[in-house]
Write an enzyme that holds these catalytic residues in place. Structure first.
Site, PDB file in Angstrom:
ATOM      1  N   TYR A 223      78.857   7.489 125.322  1.00 43.09           N
ATOM      2  CA  TYR A 223      78.101   6.429 125.979  1.00 43.09           C
ATOM      3  C   TYR A 223      77.134   6.994 127.018  1.00 43.09           C
ATOM      4  O   TYR A 223      76.095   6.392 127.308  1.00 43.09           O
ATOM      5  CB  TYR A 223      79.043   5.423 126.629  1.00 43.09           C
ATOM      6  CG  TYR A 223      79.837   4.615 125.632  1.00 43.09           C
ATOM      7  CD1 TYR A 223      79.207   3.710 124.783  1.00 43.09           C
ATOM      8  CD2 TYR A 223      81.213   4.758 125.521  1.00 43.09           C
ATOM      9  CE1 TYR A 223      79.922   2.974 123.856  1.00 43.09           C
ATOM     10  CE2 TYR A 223      81.947   4.028 124.601  1.00 43.09           C
ATOM     11  CZ  TYR A 223      81.296   3.143 123.771  1.00 43.09           C
ATOM     12  OH  TYR A 223      82.011   2.420 122.854  1.00 43.09           O
TER      13      TYR A 223
ATOM     14  N   HIS B 200      90.726  -0.255 122.768  1.00 42.37           N
ATOM     15  CA  HIS B 200      90.993   0.067 121.361  1.00 42.37           C
ATOM     16  C   HIS B 200      92.413  -0.245 120.901  1.00 42.37           C
ATOM     17  O   HIS B 200      93.161   0.637 120.479  1.00 42.37           O
ATOM     18  CB  HIS B 200      90.675   1.551 121.103  1.00 42.37           C
ATOM     19  CG  HIS B 200      89.281   1.944 121.501  1.00 42.37           C
ATOM     20  ND1 HIS B 200      88.835   3.244 121.460  1.00 42.37           N
ATOM     21  CD2 HIS B 200      88.231   1.202 121.943  1.00 42.37           C
ATOM     22  CE1 HIS B 200      87.571   3.291 121.859  1.00 42.37           C
ATOM     23  NE2 HIS B 200      87.189   2.048 122.164  1.00 42.37           N
TER      24      HIS B 200
ATOM     25  N   TYR C 213      89.554   9.756 107.807  1.00 45.92           N
ATOM     26  CA  TYR C 213      88.209   9.211 107.979  1.00 45.92           C
ATOM     27  C   TYR C 213      87.433   9.858 109.133  1.00 45.92           C
ATOM     28  O   TYR C 213      86.353   9.396 109.483  1.00 45.92           O
ATOM     29  CB  TYR C 213      88.278   7.689 108.082  1.00 45.92           C
ATOM     30  CG  TYR C 213      88.649   7.114 106.727  1.00 45.92           C
ATOM     31  CD1 TYR C 213      87.677   6.684 105.834  1.00 45.92           C
ATOM     32  CD2 TYR C 213      89.979   7.092 106.304  1.00 45.92           C
ATOM     33  CE1 TYR C 213      88.001   6.228 104.573  1.00 45.92           C
ATOM     34  CE2 TYR C 213      90.314   6.636 105.033  1.00 45.92           C
ATOM     35  CZ  TYR C 213      89.326   6.209 104.179  1.00 45.92           C
ATOM     36  OH  TYR C 213      89.656   5.770 102.910  1.00 45.92           O
TER      37      TYR C 213
ATOM     38  N   GLU D 184      81.017   2.084 111.553  1.00 41.83           N
ATOM     39  CA  GLU D 184      81.179   2.445 110.140  1.00 41.83           C
ATOM     40  C   GLU D 184      81.762   1.321 109.300  1.00 41.83           C
ATOM     41  O   GLU D 184      82.553   0.518 109.794  1.00 41.83           O
ATOM     42  CB  GLU D 184      82.123   3.649 110.011  1.00 41.83           C
ATOM     43  CG  GLU D 184      81.629   4.918 110.644  1.00 41.83           C
ATOM     44  CD  GLU D 184      82.594   6.084 110.448  1.00 41.83           C
ATOM     45  OE1 GLU D 184      82.270   7.187 110.911  1.00 41.83           O
ATOM     46  OE2 GLU D 184      83.673   5.890 109.835  1.00 41.83           O
TER      47      GLU D 184
ATOM     48  N   GLN E 204      90.925  -4.864 126.304  1.00 44.02           N
ATOM     49  CA  GLN E 204      90.601  -5.430 125.005  1.00 44.02           C
ATOM     50  C   GLN E 204      91.813  -6.015 124.293  1.00 44.02           C
ATOM     51  O   GLN E 204      91.684  -6.600 123.224  1.00 44.02           O
ATOM     52  CB  GLN E 204      89.956  -4.358 124.117  1.00 44.02           C
ATOM     53  CG  GLN E 204      88.640  -3.835 124.668  1.00 44.02           C
ATOM     54  CD  GLN E 204      88.127  -2.632 123.896  1.00 44.02           C
ATOM     55  OE1 GLN E 204      88.680  -2.223 122.871  1.00 44.02           O
ATOM     56  NE2 GLN E 204      87.040  -2.038 124.389  1.00 44.02           N
TER      57      GLN E 204
END
Length: 368
Positions: A263, A148, A252, A242, A84
């Site tokens: 998953y 990520h 958080y 979120e 990513q």
């Protein structure tokens, strides 16, 4: 027979849940046109003072688009394309007209081929080349994982630079540990120095740039046009995407609390709330895979003014969140089925521009 009926009921329930996002009404009171065609993954884009655009392609190209022509910008630092990660977000200094600084995020190995992590840099642009490239922050350690990296960048009303780095696939290691990079929102001065009132500036061994923690993978961040507060969204796992309003030093919750599951369908936590951990303003289950985020302030769209736009990679539309009293009270679909929506901005001309994978930059034109 009872078991069979139960299984059918479960399948129906799952199917209904999986289709929930597709039941949002589709808005049709607009047209759209592609203004920058033939882009692969336009991770981020920004408008220069002359109305031209700088566009980041994830595979490592920075493109200048002006008068219908694309020109590749030279001078980028070495970018590691890993999963990513690649060349990601871009933004301008609030005083860009006077100081010429632009800021971008990218995956970097620091010339070490063993993995990568997110870096933040600034540079100046002249004659289609970057100069004065300065690395402001390099997350460590490098990882060979492809997940990520984050990563969005924005400035607040006080001129502080904020950026996000995802948990790098180290769910149980990085997000809750303020001595480690990953799963955080960070804050710097515009020159890369650490603000002396950052929340963990006096905490021993803490990463001093951290502003908030307990995040999974934030790929949307924008400043509220009235309050000036930072709003973010982040990818959950299977469910539990979120929206949050970011505050200094707050936790958080990821992965201690979450509205999502693995998953594979198994659970990793039984908690959706816990003391000392912030609740999301809004969450999506099933996941929409959000990317890109912008508030509508333009008079071009009077009925949409004040609402929030979020791209959906999974369902391939632009999600319009109707906001009232800091709550999402309704959702509608724009550009339904157009492709994986990666980025969104309101342009200086007041129109909404959307980066769509394998399409390009699309302009939304309201019907008169």
């Amino acid at each position: 027979m009872a078991i069979k009926s139960f299984l059918i009921s479960v399948v129906i329930a799952v199917s209904l849940t999986a289709c929930a996002q597709d039941k949002n009404p589709v808005v049709t009171q607009y047209t759209h046109e592609t203004v920058v065609p033939k882009l692969n993954i336009p991770w981020g884009f920004v408008f220069l003072p002359d109305g031209s655009m700088l566009i980041t392609e994830k595979l490592g190209e920075l493109i200048h688009f002006k008068d219908g022509k694309k020109t590749k910008i030279s001078g980028l630092p070495k970018i590691k394309v890993l999963g990513q990660g690649g060349l990601m977000d871009i933004t301008l200094h609030p005083d860009y007209k006077n100081n010429g600084w632009l800021y971008f995020s990218y995956a970097s190995s620091n010339d070490n081929n063993a993995g990568a992590n997110t870096s933040i840099a600034r540079a100046k642009l002249k004659d289609h080349a970057l100069s004065n490239v300065q690395i402001l922050y390099k997350a460590i350690p490098n990882s060979e994982r492809g997940q990520h990296f984050g990563s969005r960048i924005t400035f607040d009303n006080d001129g502080f630079l904020y950026f996000t780095i995802g948990d790098r696939g180290e769910r149980d290691l990085n997000p809750q540990d303020i001595t480690r990079d990953g799963g955080k929102v960070y804050r710097l001065n515009d020159d890369g120095s650490i603000p002396n009132n950052n929340p963990f500036i006096n905490r021993p061994n803490a990463k001093k740039a951290i502003y908030s923690y307990g995040h999974r993978n934030i790929q949307g961040m924008t400043k509220h046009p009235e309050t000036g507060k930072l709003w973010t969204h982040e990818h959950g796992p299977k469910g539990g995407d979120e929206i949050n309003i970011i505050a200094a030093g707050k936790n958080y919750g990821w992965p201690v609390i979450s509205y999502g599951i693995n998953y594979s369908g198994t659970t990793f936590t039984d908690l959706t709330e816990a003391p000392g951990m912030e609740q999301p303003l809004h969450h999506w289950t099933p996941s929409i895979a959000p990317s890109g985020m912008a508030f509508i302030t333009s008079n071009k769209y009077p009925n949409w003014k004040g609402h929030l736009l979020v791209g959906s990679l999974k369902f391939q539309y632009l999600n319009k969140c109707v906001i009232k009293n800091n709550k999402v009270i309704e959702e509608e679909r724009l550009l339904d089925g157009i492709g994986r929506v990666r980025s969104v901005r309101q342009g200086p001309d007041g129109y909404i521009y959307v980066g769509v994978e394998n399409v390009g930059i699309v302009k939304i034109i309201p019907n008169k």
